[in-house]
Design a protein around this motif. Sequence first.
Motif, PDB file in Angstrom:
ATOM      1  N   SER A  81      82.360  26.670  38.054  1.00 34.93           N
ATOM      2  CA  SER A  81      82.073  26.341  39.452  1.00 34.93           C
ATOM      3  C   SER A  81      81.675  24.877  39.608  1.00 34.93           C
ATOM      4  O   SER A  81      82.062  24.211  40.567  1.00 34.93           O
ATOM      5  CB  SER A  81      80.979  27.257  40.003  1.00 34.93           C
ATOM      6  OG  SER A  81      79.799  27.163  39.229  1.00 34.93           O
ATOM      7  N   SER A  82      80.915  24.357  38.640  1.00 32.75           N
ATOM      8  CA  SER A  82      80.527  22.950  38.699  1.00 32.75           C
ATOM      9  C   SER A  82      81.731  22.046  38.495  1.00 32.75           C
ATOM     10  O   SER A  82      81.903  21.036  39.190  1.00 32.75           O
ATOM     11  CB  SER A  82      79.461  22.665  37.638  1.00 32.75           C
ATOM     12  OG  SER A  82      79.057  21.313  37.683  1.00 32.75           O
ATOM     13  N   SER A  90      76.980  27.111  41.874  1.00 34.58           N
ATOM     14  CA  SER A  90      76.341  26.849  40.578  1.00 34.58           C
ATOM     15  C   SER A  90      74.832  27.030  40.662  1.00 34.58           C
ATOM     16  O   SER A  90      74.213  27.667  39.800  1.00 34.58           O
ATOM     17  CB  SER A  90      76.669  25.427  40.101  1.00 34.58           C
ATOM     18  OG  SER A  90      78.050  25.252  39.919  1.00 34.58           O
ATOM     19  N   LEU A  91      74.240  26.482  41.732  1.00 33.64           N
ATOM     20  CA  LEU A  91      72.786  26.583  41.864  1.00 33.64           C
ATOM     21  C   LEU A  91      72.351  28.002  42.220  1.00 33.64           C
ATOM     22  O   LEU A  91      71.280  28.449  41.809  1.00 33.64           O
ATOM     23  CB  LEU A  91      72.291  25.587  42.917  1.00 33.64           C
ATOM     24  CG  LEU A  91      72.511  24.102  42.568  1.00 33.64           C
ATOM     25  CD1 LEU A  91      71.906  23.208  43.636  1.00 33.64           C
ATOM     26  CD2 LEU A  91      71.930  23.762  41.205  1.00 33.64           C
ATOM     27  N   SER A 106      70.672  23.324  26.510  1.00 28.15           N
ATOM     28  CA  SER A 106      71.046  21.918  26.663  1.00 28.15           C
ATOM     29  C   SER A 106      72.529  21.737  26.965  1.00 28.15           C
ATOM     30  O   SER A 106      72.928  20.709  27.518  1.00 28.15           O
ATOM     31  CB  SER A 106      70.686  21.141  25.392  1.00 28.15           C
ATOM     32  OG  SER A 106      71.336  21.696  24.260  1.00 28.15           O
ATOM     33  N   PHE A 107      73.368  22.730  26.638  1.00 25.23           N
ATOM     34  CA  PHE A 107      74.793  22.632  26.929  1.00 25.23           C
ATOM     35  C   PHE A 107      75.081  22.952  28.395  1.00 25.23           C
ATOM     36  O   PHE A 107      75.998  22.392  28.993  1.00 25.23           O
ATOM     37  CB  PHE A 107      75.574  23.594  26.017  1.00 25.23           C
ATOM     38  CG  PHE A 107      75.462  23.255  24.559  1.00 25.23           C
ATOM     39  CD1 PHE A 107      76.180  22.202  24.022  1.00 25.23           C
ATOM     40  CD2 PHE A 107      74.619  23.971  23.726  1.00 25.23           C
ATOM     41  CE1 PHE A 107      76.074  21.877  22.679  1.00 25.23           C
ATOM     42  CE2 PHE A 107      74.501  23.655  22.382  1.00 25.23           C
ATOM     43  CZ  PHE A 107      75.232  22.596  21.853  1.00 25.23           C
ATOM     44  N   LEU A 108      74.315  23.871  28.968  1.00 24.79           N
ATOM     45  CA  LEU A 108      74.511  24.253  30.363  1.00 24.79           C
ATOM     46  C   LEU A 108      73.866  23.265  31.323  1.00 24.79           C
ATOM     47  O   LEU A 108      74.326  23.077  32.451  1.00 24.79           O
ATOM     48  CB  LEU A 108      73.939  25.661  30.595  1.00 24.79           C
ATOM     49  CG  LEU A 108      74.037  26.234  32.014  1.00 24.79           C
ATOM     50  CD1 LEU A 108      75.479  26.301  32.478  1.00 24.79           C
ATOM     51  CD2 LEU A 108      73.388  27.610  32.074  1.00 24.79           C
ATOM     52  N   PHE A 109      72.823  22.623  30.857  1.00 26.48           N
ATOM     53  CA  PHE A 109      72.004  21.800  31.738  1.00 26.48           C
ATOM     54  C   PHE A 109      72.797  20.688  32.443  1.00 26.48           C
ATOM     55  O   PHE A 109      72.645  20.498  33.660  1.00 26.48           O
ATOM     56  CB  PHE A 109      70.850  21.194  30.937  1.00 26.48           C
ATOM     57  CG  PHE A 109      69.745  20.668  31.796  1.00 26.48           C
ATOM     58  CD1 PHE A 109      68.783  21.515  32.317  1.00 26.48           C
ATOM     59  CD2 PHE A 109      69.672  19.324  32.114  1.00 26.48           C
ATOM     60  CE1 PHE A 109      67.771  21.032  33.123  1.00 26.48           C
ATOM     61  CE2 PHE A 109      68.668  18.837  32.912  1.00 26.48           C
ATOM     62  CZ  PHE A 109      67.713  19.688  33.414  1.00 26.48           C
ATOM     63  N   PRO A 110      73.650  19.911  31.752  1.00 27.24           N
ATOM     64  CA  PRO A 110      74.394  18.856  32.459  1.00 27.24           C
ATOM     65  C   PRO A 110      75.249  19.372  33.614  1.00 27.24           C
ATOM     66  O   PRO A 110      75.390  18.692  34.628  1.00 27.24           O
ATOM     67  CB  PRO A 110      75.263  18.246  31.347  1.00 27.24           C
ATOM     68  CG  PRO A 110      74.494  18.481  30.097  1.00 27.24           C
ATOM     69  CD  PRO A 110      73.863  19.833  30.288  1.00 27.24           C
ATOM     70  N   SER A 111      75.803  20.589  33.486  1.00 26.43           N
ATOM     71  CA  SER A 111      76.599  21.145  34.589  1.00 26.43           C
ATOM     72  C   SER A 111      75.728  21.439  35.800  1.00 26.43           C
ATOM     73  O   SER A 111      76.148  21.261  36.949  1.00 26.43           O
ATOM     74  CB  SER A 111      77.309  22.432  34.134  1.00 26.43           C
ATOM     75  OG  SER A 111      78.290  22.159  33.161  1.00 26.43           O
ATOM     76  N   ALA A 115      75.785  19.668  39.544  1.00 25.87           N
ATOM     77  CA  ALA A 115      75.822  20.395  40.817  1.00 25.87           C
ATOM     78  C   ALA A 115      74.823  19.813  41.811  1.00 25.87           C
ATOM     79  O   ALA A 115      75.143  19.601  42.987  1.00 25.87           O
ATOM     80  CB  ALA A 115      75.541  21.877  40.584  1.00 25.87           C
ATOM     81  N   SER A 116      73.612  19.541  41.353  1.00 27.26           N
ATOM     82  CA  SER A 116      72.611  18.954  42.256  1.00 27.26           C
ATOM     83  C   SER A 116      73.032  17.553  42.680  1.00 27.26           C
ATOM     84  O   SER A 116      72.789  17.133  43.810  1.00 27.26           O
ATOM     85  CB  SER A 116      71.235  18.933  41.589  1.00 27.26           C
ATOM     86  OG  SER A 116      71.245  18.105  40.443  1.00 27.26           O
TER      87      SER A 116
END
Length: 752
Positions: A81-82, A90-91, A106-111, A115-116
């Motif tokens: 989605s991102s 995403s949010l 840490s792998f999901l965090f950048p996506s 989104a933000s």
Amino acid sequence: MKRQKALLQLLLNSSSASPSLTRQLHAFLLKSNNNTNNPLLSTKLLSLYANNLCFLEANLVLDSLPHPPDLFCFSTLIHASSKLGRFSLSLRLLSRMLSLRLFPDSFLFPSLVKASSGLSCFVAGQQLHAFACVFGFFFDSFVQSSLLHMYLKCDRIRDARKMFDGMPQRDLVTWSALISGYSSRGFVDEAKRLFHEMRTTGLEPNVVTWNGMISGFSHSGLSSEAVSMFWRMNSEDFPPDGSSVSSVLPAIGDLEDLNMGIQVHGYVLKRGFGLDKCVTSALIDMYGKCSCKLEMSRVFDGMEQMDVGLSRNGLVEGALEVFRKFKGQQQGMELNIVSWTSVIACCSQNGKDMDALELFREMQLEGVKPNSVTIPCLLPACGNIAALTYGKAAHCFSLRTGIFDNVYVGSALIDMYANCGKLHLSRLCFDQLSVRNLACWNAIMSGYAMHGKAKETIEIFDMMQRSGQKPDVISITCVLSACSQNGLTDEGWHYFNSMPKEHVIEPRLEHYACMVTLLGRAGKLEEAYSLIHEMPMEPDACVWGSLLSSCRVHNNIGLGEIAAEKLFVLEPRNPGNYVILSNIYASKAMWSQVDRVRDMMNRKGLRKNPGCSWIEVKNKVHMLLAGDKSHPQRGQIVEKLNKLSMEMKNSGQFPNFNFVLQDVEEQDKEQILCGHSEKLAVAFGLLNTPPGSSLSIIKNLRICVRDCCLTTWSVSCDQAFRAAQYRDEKKLKREYTSSVMKLPTIEQQTVR
């Protein structure tokens, strides 16, 4: 069994599949019960659905899992989605994931940060920053880089700098991002200082770094700096690429430096950038700004394919001519969504609203589907002429295609409904946005302020601050404008004085103009004049115009003459200033002075802007212009107005001639009053709509509400602009059942 294995193998090995094939595979798994105990298959289905934008089906898979979804399932959907720009989704998935006590890694965090950033939602980004600190992966270089970009995207340059200073390792990407951030905000010295500091650390700039500075300076209006950086790049043996050229050409156009533009054009031909669509669009833009229509056409003629990128050069007629020419030469050439969106935006931004709507209709007929950029470009045109059918069709399309949550689409819809007088629908759009950025808050405040809703404007302003969103110069302008329309002098002074103290915003010219209007409408003209003299900057035409308008309201000849003289210097070609001064004289029966001002206008070749009103009847936009006799229903309209006038007189209501500022007989004054374009539009609407129908009318000039010979219309003026509101979104959705927008036709009709 073989077919089953083949389908399962196809599912597992396929990186992409059509929505139809994915649904077939899903149905097969449901029938064979193979999805119940195989998380790998479920995750693969989620991924395929997400890649096909089938998020409804993806959610169904997520909800049908026999066990709570794990982090991998959520990660699959959030990444997809991102990546595809569905940032709100995403949010929302993150919120659902956290409710299950699953936390991002840490792998999901950048996506999630992306989104933000995509939503320009600082509050969400700030919360994610806190998450990173709590869960211990703040020092991950990818996490830090994504947070830095988020702060820059949310216009938090100080937070971005603080983030940058705390990073133990800075690569070329982070240096380039921060330098570009300072450049795009006009901080020339700081951008150059960082550029030099980066080199002292042993990092040499690449083409991205150079382009970031050129593009940043160009977008922030520092055209000379952008051009200087372009030549410096070339002199230091960094050959500019297509992005460099397309970034510097708008700056050259702003400087109107044709010789330099020709040199860059030569460089384009030498390097073979002539087929780069962005470069050729920028060349057309540059030549347009330099008023070189012939060169614009030659660039067009020399291209085999291109996106017609038409910009804000003011030569709208020439731009439309070039676009029409290209559209007529369809042999083997493509007009894609970028081409159509560019020319629609060009028309919408330059007062060609009817042309923008007609082009949008043509685009639909050509089979080109609008996107999240096209819709915000179209909606201002809808609001400008109250083309509500177009606006509602755009709204429905955004709902069906899932782009409503895009903050730019959402804010454009809020603004469009407010301009059409539909404050209920404007607020409905605002309340339904899952994420709101500053543009959304400003759009709803502007709508309330436009309609004189001071209480609601201030309530939204306070709500915005409680949500953590800081106001900007536009937010304060909305509040001051609302106060000025309601005579809230004390409140206006409070918000004006609070700007530097509470919000760290220095008052600008537009804020002083609002205060002058506020004081002027309250009859405090001398105080308004004193405020102008106390301004720390030179007052512009907007400030003096505010004073002149107030002098017209209170018939103050002395200050009116002072303001008018200033405006004659600042805006020598604006007929409105001469007309207002003439009206001030006419209100005092100073006919010789009226003639003097009119003689000045004649000598300068100026004419009063004719009154023009738009009304939408039976899905058609009709334009009615005072002074023209070509309307097919002209006789019926005049007869209807005369009939209404007689009915009013019989009921004891008589026209107010004080607002006829011409030295003519009373019978002629009554004819003048009845000839206003908005009254013609009302009569046209009454003739062509069933009894009880509401009429929405918009006018290019200020609508007079006290001069009416049609007093009954004057009393219901507010109702006319707010009627026909939809009760709920479901009714709105039912009107348009196709994903292709069903659009009305446009008829330009004039009437005397």
